[in-house]
Design an enzyme around this catalytic site. Structure first.
Site, PDB file in Angstrom:
ATOM      1  N   GLU A   1       0.764  -1.358  -0.048  1.00 15.16           N
ATOM      2  CA  GLU A   1       0.006  -0.001  -0.053  1.00 15.16           C
ATOM      3  C   GLU A   1       0.688   1.277  -0.062  1.00 15.16           C
ATOM      4  O   GLU A   1       2.079   1.059   0.051  1.00 15.16           O
ATOM      5  CB  GLU A   1      -0.861   0.033   1.087  1.00 15.16           C
ATOM      6  CG  GLU A   1      -2.194  -0.306   1.001  1.00 15.16           C
ATOM      7  CD  GLU A   1      -3.247   0.709   0.246  1.00 15.16           C
ATOM      8  OE1 GLU A   1      -2.528   1.652  -0.176  1.00 15.16           O
ATOM      9  OE2 GLU A   1      -4.397   0.418   0.133  1.00 15.16           O
TER      10      GLU A   1
ATOM     11  N   ASN B   1     -10.103   5.383   1.763  1.00 10.22           N
ATOM     12  CA  ASN B   1      -9.104   5.207   0.625  1.00 10.22           C
ATOM     13  C   ASN B   1      -9.143   6.162  -0.215  1.00 10.22           C
ATOM     14  O   ASN B   1     -10.362   6.777  -0.498  1.00 10.22           O
ATOM     15  CB  ASN B   1      -9.347   3.903   0.029  1.00 10.22           C
ATOM     16  CG  ASN B   1      -8.562   2.776   0.674  1.00 10.22           C
ATOM     17  OD1 ASN B   1      -7.387   2.590   0.969  1.00 10.22           O
ATOM     18  ND2 ASN B   1      -9.270   1.508   1.124  1.00 10.22           N
TER      19      ASN B   1
ATOM     20  N   ASP C   1     -10.083   1.559  -4.006  1.00 12.08           N
ATOM     21  CA  ASP C   1      -8.938   1.562  -2.891  1.00 12.08           C
ATOM     22  C   ASP C   1      -8.135   2.907  -3.364  1.00 12.08           C
ATOM     23  O   ASP C   1      -8.723   3.945  -3.594  1.00 12.08           O
ATOM     24  CB  ASP C   1      -7.926   0.255  -3.216  1.00 12.08           C
ATOM     25  CG  ASP C   1      -7.371  -0.001  -1.949  1.00 12.08           C
ATOM     26  OD1 ASP C   1      -6.615   0.621  -1.215  1.00 12.08           O
ATOM     27  OD2 ASP C   1      -7.336  -1.386  -1.722  1.00 12.08           O
TER      28      ASP C   1
END
Length: 291
Positions: A15, A156, A204
Site C-alpha cells: 500500500e 481510501n 482503493d
C-alpha cells in the site's frame, strides 16, 4: 502496456506508494507484513516495523514519517532495517482498536491521515469490520492534529484539486469515491458522491495525472479505472493481479505508473508485487511532509 514487477518482493498487503522526485525513490509499505520499503535504482531497503504501518512519507527535514498503530513516528532513514530508530511525532487517533490507513500530504506539506477499525490480526490474518470507527485528520509540521471527518469505514484515496478547493476521498465500505469542498477555515463540507459504486471491484488508493484524471485501483477488480474530472470512466487498465491497492506516478518524467498490490486467495504469481507501467500522460508530483 508493458507491465514489470520492479522487485522480487511480494507483500501481504502492499500500500501507500509515494514517489520522491528529488531522490528518484519509490516508498511504499506492507501493512500486514509490518514493513516500510524504499527502492532507489535497483536497491531495495526494508525497515521492519514493530506494528502495522500504513504509510511511509519522506520529510523535508531528511527523515521520514511512518504511520503506525500507536501513532505517527519519525524514522531515521540511516538506521538499520532490523532495528529502526523511531521517534514518536504525534498520536493522531487515540481510539483503541483503530489503525491508520490512507495518508498523503497536501500541497502545503500537511499530513492528511485516515484511520479505521483494525482489520488485521497479529499473524496478518483478516479480522471482520464491525464498526465505522474511522476518521480523517490533518496534521501540521508542529504535530498539531485537526479532526476533519468521523464514522468512516475503510477510508481510501486522498487527492486534491489544483486550486486546493476540493479533496477527493473514498470509503471502500461504501464502494464510493466522494468529493468534499474545503472551506476557507480548512473544514470540510458534506460529501458529494463523485463516483461509484462500480462493478469492477471496490475503490482503493488513487493517483491524479496532469490532466486532472484520477487513476483508481480496484480491489478484487483486477484493474485500474481512469476517471475523468466529472467522474466518468475514461479507460480501464487490465492488470495481472487480483487486488491492486494504490498507484503513484514516478520516473524522471512522471510517466511511469507504480501500482501496489496485495496477496489474494487466487494466488496469482504477481499478487503482492509492485508493478510499473509506462503511460502516455504525466502525473502530479507527491509532496513531502513539511516538517
Amino acid at each position: 502496456m508493458t507491465l514489470t514487477a520492479v522487485t522480487g518482493h511480494r507483500a501481504k498487503l502492499g500500500e501507500g506508494p509515494f514517489w520522491d522526485a528529488p531522490t528518484q525513490a519509490l516508498y511504499w509499505v506492507d501493512i500486514a507484513g509490518k514493513q516500510a520499503l524504499r527502492l532507489i535504482g535497483a536497491n531495495v531497503q526494508i525497515w521492519q516495523m514493530p506494528e502495522h504501518v500504513s504509510a511511509f512519507i519522506p520529510c523535508e527535514s531528511g527523515d521520514a514519517l511512518v504511520t503506525l498503530s500507536s501513532g505517527v513516528y519519525r524514522l531515521d532513514l540511516d538506521s538499520p532495517g532490523l532495528t529502526p530508530r523511531l521517534t514518536l511525532f504525534c498520536v493522531a487517533d487515540p481510539q483503541p482498536g483503530n489503525r491508520p490507513n490512507e495518508a498523503r500530504c497536501d500541497a502545503q506539506g500537511r499530513l492528511w491521515l485516515s484511520t479505521m477499525q483494525n482489520n488485521i490480526g497479529e499473524q496478518g490474518e483478516d479480522l471482520p469490520i464491525v464498526r465505522r470507527s474511522g476518521g480523517l485528520l490533518r496534521i501540521d509540521r508542529a504535530g498539531r492534529v485537526v479532526p476533519l471527518l468521523r464514522n468512516l469505514g475503510i477510508p481510501n484515496t486522498l487527492l486534491w484539486s489544483d486550486d486546493a478547493t476540493s479533496v477527493y476521498f473514498g470509503d471502500s465500505l461504501d464502494g464510493t469515491l466522494y468529493r468534499h469542498f474545503i472551506r476557507s477555515n480548512g473544514a470540510l463540507d458534506a460529501p458529494q458522491v463523485w463516483f461509484g459504486p462500480h462493478g469492477r471491484g471496490g475503490p482503493d488508493g488513487s493517483a491524479m495525472d496532469a490532466e486532472g484524471f484520477i487513476w483508481n485501483a480496484r480491489w478484487d477488480g483486477h484493474c485500474l479505472l481512469r476517471l475523468s474530472p466529472d467522474g466518468k470512466v475514461d479507460r480501464t487498465i487490465e492488470l495481472p493481479i487480483s487486488r491492486p491497492t494504490s498507484c503513484v506516478f514516478g520516473g524522471a518524467d512522471l510517466k511511469t505508473l507504480y501500482i501496489t498490490s496485495a496477496a489474494s486467495p487466487l494466488g496469482h504469481p504477481l499478487d503482492g508485487a509492485v508493478l510499473s507501467i509506462p503511460v502516455d500522460v504525466p502525473g502530479k508530483r507527491c509532496t513531502r511532509f513539511a516538517g
